[in-house]
Design a protein around this motif. Structure first.
Motif, PDB file in Angstrom:
ATOM      1  N   LEU A 162       0.826  -1.209   0.000  1.00  0.00           N
ATOM      2  CA  LEU A 162       0.000   0.000   0.000  1.00  0.00           C
ATOM      3  C   LEU A 162       0.860   1.259   0.000  1.00  0.00           C
ATOM      4  O   LEU A 162       0.615   2.186  -0.782  1.00  0.00           O
ATOM      5  N   TRP A 166       1.001   3.928  -3.368  1.00  0.00           N
ATOM      6  CA  TRP A 166       0.647   5.347  -3.301  1.00  0.00           C
ATOM      7  C   TRP A 166       1.867   6.238  -3.484  1.00  0.00           C
ATOM      8  O   TRP A 166       1.755   7.360  -3.976  1.00  0.00           O
ATOM      9  N   ASN A 178      -1.977  11.864  -1.575  1.00  0.00           N
ATOM     10  CA  ASN A 178      -2.148  10.626  -0.818  1.00  0.00           C
ATOM     11  C   ASN A 178      -1.712  10.748   0.646  1.00  0.00           C
ATOM     12  O   ASN A 178      -1.543   9.727   1.318  1.00  0.00           O
ATOM     13  N   ARG A 181      -4.067   8.991   2.927  1.00  0.00           N
ATOM     14  CA  ARG A 181      -3.949   7.536   2.826  1.00  0.00           C
ATOM     15  C   ARG A 181      -2.719   7.026   3.569  1.00  0.00           C
ATOM     16  O   ARG A 181      -2.771   6.005   4.268  1.00  0.00           O
TER      17      ARG A 181
END
Length: 391
Positions: A162, A166, A178, A181
């Motif tokens: 992940l 990103w 991002n 995130r």
């Protein structure tokens, strides 16, 4: 400092990164062949090989996981200190798939490494045999060992995937923001890292002596990993400092911050180790004191003294100097030394489980270099695959 502010700056990794990657692979393969020859030709060669393999694997796993932890800390806190080494940390983190593959030989060495995986009838100590009869029915089983290892790597690789996904998006035109995130993953990710590495430390290292327990042992392994990761990042940034873009982006205040992180991690490492020793000394319980009784006799005590003086006292005193922390050319030598101390620390933790007197085999040197060469090849390959700094 961003690429927008300096549009003339080429953010791609210098050519030397690919050269180091190729040379690392050659060294790794060469030492791997030597390690295999030693395993087949030396008396007790396979036992020596698997012990050294566990030692080397934990050394390089620590750099990868520590890098992931520092990267998540940077996403939560921000700061230019993390920006200049963000791709170095990310490249180290993305070696986790390789490390999962490199963990497979430990599956084959379970019965040589762990007494609980051997037939209980071979154990002469009655009390230990009775203890193992209980824990091998509940927790320490070969099947459970493998399932938990797969779970640990699944969690670590998911976090890595992940964060890497990103991060790559930020290099595209009109890239999405991002930051939210990153933070959403990094908060829970640090907690998951803390729990998984603690249980992994119990499974892979503490269970070498299943009669010994320590509730702080997982944290000792954790802080050693983040310390080795920061030292490794300093070494790599020093290599890249001779080339653009690192030569134009790495400011003395960033280097100063990296030195301060090293100082903080050293102090926490010393605190955790002293706390473990103090609690065990005060409790004086048979199930706990065996760890230190083994490691202060038979020559092992000299290793502990070296770790205390040269692994903490001297580096601590050096890192108190502000000019020293701001000079990458001097700081890098301390970083290399602390990486060696991290190897010695794991050696002092792992090897006394197999030898009552201080013993260093050829495998203890050759095998970690072999794993390191292959790991560095993959690391520098990752580093060359993306811009050296996030746009």
């Amino acid at each position: 400092m961003s690429a927008t502010a300096t549009p003339h700056l080429d953010l791609t990794a210098p050519e030397v990164v690919k050269k180091i990657s190729q040379r690392s692979l050659v060294i790794g393969v060469a030492f791997a062949l030597i390690a295999i020859v030693l395993a087949f030709t030396r008396p007790n060669g396979f036992n020596e090989f698997f012990r050294a393999y566990l030692l080397g694997f934990m050394c390089w796993l620590g750099v990868a996981l520590g890098s992931m932890a520092i990267l998540m800390i940077r996403h939560l806190t921000g700061g230019g200190w993390g920006t200049v080494i963000r791709r170095i940390l990310g490249a180290a983190m993305r070696t986790l798939p390789l490390l999962f593959v490199l963990f497979i030989p430990i599956f084959f060495g379970i019965h040589r490494l762990y007494i609980w995986a051997q037939p209980l009838g071979n154990i002469q100590d009655k009390h230990l045999r009775e203890h193992l009869e209980q824990i091998t029915q509940t927790y320490l089983t070969v099947k459970g060992f493998i399932i938990r290892a797969v779970f640990y790597f699944a969690v670590w690789n998911l976090i890595s995937f992940l964060l890497s996904k990103w991060s790559k998006q930020t290099d595209r035109p009109n890239a999405p923001d991002n930051v939210g995130r990153f933070r959403a993953v990094s908060g829970p990710g640090l907690i998951l890292y803390g729990f998984t590495i603690s249980f992994a430390a119990i499974d892979w290292i503490m269970s070498l002596d299943p009669s010994w327990v320590s509730t702080i042992f997982g944290l000792i392994i954790l802080i050693g990993e983040v310390l080795s990761a920061m030292c490794f990042a300093v070494v790599v940034e020093r290599i890249l400092f001779n080339y653009k873009p690192m030569s134009e982006m790495l400011r003395p205040d960033f280097v100063h911050d990296h030195g301060k992180w090293m100082l903080a991690f050293i102090m926490v490492w010393a605190y955790f180790n002293f706390s473990q020793w103090l609690i065990i000394w005060a409790g004086n319980l048979p199930s706990e004191i065996t760890f230190y009784l083994t490691r202060i006799n038979g020559g092992w005590g000299s290793i502990g003294l070296i770790l205390a003086l040269l692994g903490f006292v001297v580096p601590f005193a050096m890192l108190l100097s502000r000019p020293f922390k701001r000079d990458i050319r001097r700081l890098v030598w301390l970083a290399v030394w602390l990486l060696l101390m991290r190897y010695l620390d794991l050696f002092w933790i792992i090897e006394p489980n197999f030898s009552k007197s201080l013993t260093v085999t050829l495998a203890d040197i050759v095998v970690p270099i072999a794993i390191g060469g292959i790991w560095l090849w993959y690391f520098f390959r990752n580093l060359a695959s993306l811009p050296l700094l996030p746009a």
